[in-house]
Structures are given as C-alpha cells and as structure tokens.
Design a protein around this motif. Sequence first.
Motif, PDB file in Angstrom:
ATOM      1  N   ALA A  54      55.194  32.008 -37.834  1.00 59.76           N
ATOM      2  CA  ALA A  54      53.741  32.227 -37.968  1.00 59.76           C
ATOM      3  C   ALA A  54      53.342  32.178 -39.443  1.00 59.76           C
ATOM      4  O   ALA A  54      52.355  31.535 -39.811  1.00 59.76           O
ATOM      5  CB  ALA A  54      53.369  33.577 -37.361  1.00 59.76           C
ATOM      6  N   ARG A  55      54.137  32.836 -40.293  1.00 64.93           N
ATOM      7  CA  ARG A  55      53.837  32.826 -41.733  1.00 64.93           C
ATOM      8  C   ARG A  55      53.914  31.405 -42.289  1.00 64.93           C
ATOM      9  O   ARG A  55      53.059  30.957 -43.039  1.00 64.93           O
ATOM     10  CB  ARG A  55      54.795  33.746 -42.490  1.00 64.93           C
ATOM     11  CG  ARG A  55      54.594  33.761 -44.004  1.00 64.93           C
ATOM     12  CD  ARG A  55      55.513  34.753 -44.713  1.00 64.93           C
ATOM     13  NE  ARG A  55      55.202  36.124 -44.340  1.00 64.93           N
ATOM     14  CZ  ARG A  55      54.206  36.836 -44.898  1.00 64.93           C
ATOM     15  NH1 ARG A  55      53.433  36.270 -45.821  1.00 64.93           N
ATOM     16  NH2 ARG A  55      53.979  38.087 -44.546  1.00 64.93           N
ATOM     17  N   LYS A  60      51.136  26.583 -44.353  1.00 67.43           N
ATOM     18  CA  LYS A  60      50.839  25.137 -44.310  1.00 67.43           C
ATOM     19  C   LYS A  60      49.343  24.901 -44.107  1.00 67.43           C
ATOM     20  O   LYS A  60      48.733  24.051 -44.776  1.00 67.43           O
ATOM     21  CB  LYS A  60      51.641  24.474 -43.195  1.00 67.43           C
ATOM     22  CG  LYS A  60      53.118  24.303 -43.514  1.00 67.43           C
ATOM     23  CD  LYS A  60      53.808  23.349 -42.520  1.00 67.43           C
ATOM     24  CE  LYS A  60      55.213  23.031 -42.986  1.00 67.43           C
ATOM     25  NZ  LYS A  60      56.205  24.070 -42.463  1.00 67.43           N
ATOM     26  N   MET A  61      48.725  25.711 -43.217  1.00 69.72           N
ATOM     27  CA  MET A  61      47.282  25.580 -42.975  1.00 69.72           C
ATOM     28  C   MET A  61      46.502  25.909 -44.242  1.00 69.72           C
ATOM     29  O   MET A  61      45.519  25.246 -44.595  1.00 69.72           O
ATOM     30  CB  MET A  61      46.854  26.515 -41.842  1.00 69.72           C
ATOM     31  CG  MET A  61      47.412  26.162 -40.488  1.00 69.72           C
ATOM     32  SD  MET A  61      46.891  27.362 -39.238  1.00 69.72           S
ATOM     33  CE  MET A  61      48.190  27.146 -38.014  1.00 69.72           C
TER      34      MET A  61
ATOM     35  N   ILE B  21      36.566  25.494 -38.516  1.00 69.83           N
ATOM     36  CA  ILE B  21      37.877  25.480 -39.183  1.00 69.83           C
ATOM     37  C   ILE B  21      38.978  25.259 -38.151  1.00 69.83           C
ATOM     38  O   ILE B  21      39.913  24.475 -38.361  1.00 69.83           O
ATOM     39  CB  ILE B  21      38.088  26.796 -39.963  1.00 69.83           C
ATOM     40  CG1 ILE B  21      37.176  26.833 -41.184  1.00 69.83           C
ATOM     41  CG2 ILE B  21      39.551  26.956 -40.380  1.00 69.83           C
ATOM     42  CD1 ILE B  21      37.202  28.140 -41.953  1.00 69.83           C
ATOM     43  N   GLY B  22      38.827  25.904 -36.993  1.00 71.26           N
ATOM     44  CA  GLY B  22      39.827  25.726 -35.932  1.00 71.26           C
ATOM     45  C   GLY B  22      39.930  24.273 -35.496  1.00 71.26           C
ATOM     46  O   GLY B  22      41.028  23.711 -35.383  1.00 71.26           O
ATOM     47  N   HIS B  23      38.769  23.663 -35.295  1.00 67.94           N
ATOM     48  CA  HIS B  23      38.783  22.234 -34.879  1.00 67.94           C
ATOM     49  C   HIS B  23      39.396  21.365 -35.973  1.00 67.94           C
ATOM     50  O   HIS B  23      40.179  20.453 -35.704  1.00 67.94           O
ATOM     51  CB  HIS B  23      37.357  21.759 -34.572  1.00 67.94           C
ATOM     52  CG  HIS B  23      36.762  22.360 -33.346  1.00 67.94           C
ATOM     53  ND1 HIS B  23      37.476  22.509 -32.161  1.00 67.94           N
ATOM     54  CD2 HIS B  23      35.541  22.922 -33.123  1.00 67.94           C
ATOM     55  CE1 HIS B  23      36.695  23.096 -31.264  1.00 67.94           C
ATOM     56  NE2 HIS B  23      35.523  23.371 -31.815  1.00 67.94           N
ATOM     57  N   PHE B  30      47.689  20.729 -36.385  1.00 65.74           N
ATOM     58  CA  PHE B  30      48.230  22.071 -36.181  1.00 65.74           C
ATOM     59  C   PHE B  30      47.991  22.487 -34.722  1.00 65.74           C
ATOM     60  O   PHE B  30      46.943  22.184 -34.141  1.00 65.74           O
ATOM     61  CB  PHE B  30      47.564  23.066 -37.138  1.00 65.74           C
ATOM     62  CG  PHE B  30      47.914  22.864 -38.578  1.00 65.74           C
ATOM     63  CD1 PHE B  30      47.034  22.246 -39.463  1.00 65.74           C
ATOM     64  CD2 PHE B  30      49.157  23.283 -39.059  1.00 65.74           C
ATOM     65  CE1 PHE B  30      47.374  22.050 -40.801  1.00 65.74           C
ATOM     66  CE2 PHE B  30      49.506  23.096 -40.395  1.00 65.74           C
ATOM     67  CZ  PHE B  30      48.613  22.473 -41.265  1.00 65.74           C
ATOM     68  N   VAL B  31      48.973  23.173 -34.143  1.00 64.83           N
ATOM     69  CA  VAL B  31      48.862  23.604 -32.737  1.00 64.83           C
ATOM     70  C   VAL B  31      48.998  25.129 -32.652  1.00 64.83           C
ATOM     71  O   VAL B  31      49.364  25.774 -33.634  1.00 64.83           O
ATOM     72  CB  VAL B  31      49.957  22.922 -31.875  1.00 64.83           C
ATOM     73  CG1 VAL B  31      49.720  21.424 -31.789  1.00 64.83           C
ATOM     74  CG2 VAL B  31      51.352  23.241 -32.410  1.00 64.83           C
TER      75      VAL B  31
END
Lengths: 79, 79
Positions: A54-55, A60-61, B21-23, B30-31
Amino acid sequence: MKAIVTVRLKPGVLDPQGKAIGHALEGLGFVGIEDVRVGKVIELELSETDEHKARDAAEKMARRLLANTVIEDFVITLR
Amino acid sequence: MKAIVTVRLKPGVLDPQGKAIGHALEGLGFVGIEDVRVGKVIELELSETDEHKARDAAEKMARRLLANTVIEDFVITLR
C-alpha cells in the motif's frame, strides 16, 4: 487500507496562496500571524491490505500525479 | 508556535476533486483505488507562545475563514 498523502511546498518555495490567506486573516483583525503555508491532504482508500504494498503504491501515485516533486515534498501515512 | 489546521470535507459530502483524481490515477494504470478524498493543510506560524491561546486563535481563524463549517470539519495540531 487508507493511505494519507500530505503534500507541501518545499521550504523556500513562494506560497502565494498562503500569503493571500495571511493578508485575509489580518484583514479580519487577527494579529500575530508570522507566516501561512498551504498544502494538500489526499486520502486514498486502497483495496490493498499489505502495508508495504500500500505504501509503495501510494508513493508511486504521489510521484506520478499527486505531487509536483520539483517544488513539493510529500509524506505518506497509513491507517 | 506553529498551528496546523487540517480541513476535510464532512463524511457524505461529495468530493468532485477526489473523484477526478481517482479517475486520473486509474487512467494512469493504478488499480485498487476504492475512494479518494482531498483536504487542505494550513500551517500558521503564530507569534503566540502560549499553547491554549494559540489553539484558541487558530480555532477562531478556522471558523472565520479557513474552513467552511457547513461542509467541512477541521482539526488543529500544535507544534
């Protein structure tokens, strides 16, 4: 798992938004305000349950989208 | 003394910025992102040295300007 990414301008980078808030507060009569700096808190609810993964994903995000690493630093907290 | 005011949307309040941001993150591949919510971190450098007075001043600033208390909650941390 929830990953909280706190993004702040790097020290020394001018913060016009912070300056504007500072002036507005003074205009409202508040005193003793030496500086104001503004950052973002991005809370990511992730389906990942492993803390390391998760970290890693949140990092990366943050590097890819959430923070402009030229002028911003970020900190990741997991909950 | 530094007062950190963290402002978040109240639970249940729609967060279009978080959705965007999620989209965007999903668009980057990213998943596992179940939800994204965005808040503000406002760091106030105050000349006040008494903790209670500093917290009180920061609370007044938050209620008056920094947070829209109809749709936002805030938390104050002192350093």
